[in-house]
Design a protein around this motif. Sequence first.
Motif, PDB file in Angstrom:
ATOM      1  N   ALA A  65      26.436 -29.669 -20.438  1.00 40.12           N
ATOM      2  CA  ALA A  65      26.541 -28.479 -19.584  1.00 40.12           C
ATOM      3  C   ALA A  65      25.336 -28.365 -18.655  1.00 40.12           C
ATOM      4  N   GLU A  66      24.147 -28.592 -19.207  1.00 41.78           N
ATOM      5  CA  GLU A  66      22.934 -28.530 -18.375  1.00 41.78           C
ATOM      6  C   GLU A  66      22.955 -29.626 -17.325  1.00 41.78           C
ATOM      7  N   SER A  67      23.419 -30.811 -17.712  1.00 42.05           N
ATOM      8  CA  SER A  67      23.471 -31.942 -16.783  1.00 42.05           C
ATOM      9  C   SER A  67      24.399 -31.656 -15.611  1.00 42.05           C
ATOM     10  N   GLN A  68      25.521 -31.008 -15.894  1.00 41.82           N
ATOM     11  CA  GLN A  68      26.450 -30.683 -14.822  1.00 41.82           C
ATOM     12  C   GLN A  68      25.804 -29.759 -13.807  1.00 41.82           C
ATOM     13  N   GLY A  69      25.043 -28.757 -14.304  1.00 46.28           N
ATOM     14  CA  GLY A  69      24.360 -27.847 -13.398  1.00 46.28           C
ATOM     15  C   GLY A  69      23.311 -28.558 -12.553  1.00 46.28           C
ATOM     16  N   LEU A  70      22.517 -29.449 -13.180  1.00 40.84           N
ATOM     17  CA  LEU A  70      21.503 -30.195 -12.431  1.00 40.84           C
ATOM     18  C   LEU A  70      22.147 -31.149 -11.420  1.00 40.84           C
ATOM     19  N   LYS A  71      23.224 -31.786 -11.829  1.00 33.38           N
ATOM     20  CA  LYS A  71      23.914 -32.698 -10.920  1.00 33.38           C
ATOM     21  C   LYS A  71      24.405 -31.955  -9.685  1.00 33.38           C
ATOM     22  N   GLU A  72      24.930 -30.765  -9.865  1.00 32.79           N
ATOM     23  CA  GLU A  72      25.388 -29.974  -8.723  1.00 32.79           C
ATOM     24  C   GLU A  72      24.224 -29.572  -7.821  1.00 32.79           C
ATOM     25  N   THR A  73      23.080 -29.237  -8.421  1.00 31.55           N
ATOM     26  CA  THR A  73      21.909 -28.859  -7.619  1.00 31.55           C
ATOM     27  C   THR A  73      21.412 -30.042  -6.803  1.00 31.55           C
ATOM     28  N   PHE A  74      21.330 -31.225  -7.436  1.00 36.13           N
ATOM     29  CA  PHE A  74      20.896 -32.418  -6.697  1.00 36.13           C
ATOM     30  C   PHE A  74      21.887 -32.758  -5.579  1.00 36.13           C
ATOM     31  N   HIS A  75      23.175 -32.588  -5.852  1.00 33.00           N
ATOM     32  CA  HIS A  75      24.175 -32.859  -4.806  1.00 33.00           C
ATOM     33  C   HIS A  75      23.987 -31.904  -3.624  1.00 33.00           C
ATOM     34  N   LYS A  76      23.725 -30.644  -3.909  1.00 30.19           N
ATOM     35  CA  LYS A  76      23.494 -29.683  -2.825  1.00 30.19           C
ATOM     36  C   LYS A  76      22.243 -30.057  -2.028  1.00 30.19           C
TER      37      LYS A  76
END
Length: 297
Positions: A128-139
């Motif tokens: 769950a944390e990884s998904q949030g970080l992945k979205e932030t890096f994508h942004k």
Amino acid sequence: MTIIPEHIDVTINLDTQKGSLPFYIGVHDITDQTPLHHHDFVEFSFVIEGSGIESINGKKHTLRPGVASFLLPHHIHEIHSHTGQTVRKYCCMFDFHMLLGSSYDSDWCALLYEIGTQFPSYAEFTAAESQGLKETFHKLLVESTRPVPLPGRSGMIRSLLTEALLVFVRAVSTHKTMDNLVVIPDLQQPFWPIIQYLHVHYTSRLSRESLADHFGVSAPYISRIFKHYTGQSFLTYLHQLRIESAVNLLLSTNMPIVDISAETGFDSVRTFLRVFHNTKGLTPKAYRKMHERQIQQ
């Protein structure tokens, strides 16, 4: 065989024009290995595919999806991907000074300086944390690479980067302090704790004697291991770290040269000017002007 870490100039990836945000993000694929190296900027990465081993200042950890790593300028590192694996990761590089826009940031930004000494250089996150970080890096990637920047681009990048770094800082700061990273060197690995300490504290008042006293060894011993592992004297190596940091400040800020001298650890402007000219072949002022002309062309 003595392996000397390679200094990699990453300024070509960053926008170093005055007034621009010195920031880069990309997706990097590592199919074999990266050489042992260091550079002038902070590196913050997040693995999204593949597996391998990363070494930071002589300490190894496993890379797999969900692992984030943070390196201060001149932390020495390399990556080896596992056989048949391609390590794919988001990789950010930036000037630390871009985060220091407010005194309210001082508490958590100060913790970043302790990464690799008091706190681990990496953290592994849940799905769950990884998904949030992945979205932030994508942004961050989308915002940074827009063909036509939208209003507030720099503010948005700083905001997203701060969000990702705060998640990382909170994760590593819950770990027990890593006192074992700064230890009296032994015969098997005498160099890494000392070189790591130098790369973190190179802007402080340092001497061969003070470094020897900190690690409980003799000053001649410090001289011998620097010559053996880097091919340079302790002072030459220290000056190199300070000059590369000064180059970063010259190209990305309007700081006066006298302030850059003090910021990078030199006791006097005269010494700074002499060492800079011996290293770069130009005075700091001429070096800054030359790169301004290149940017304008």
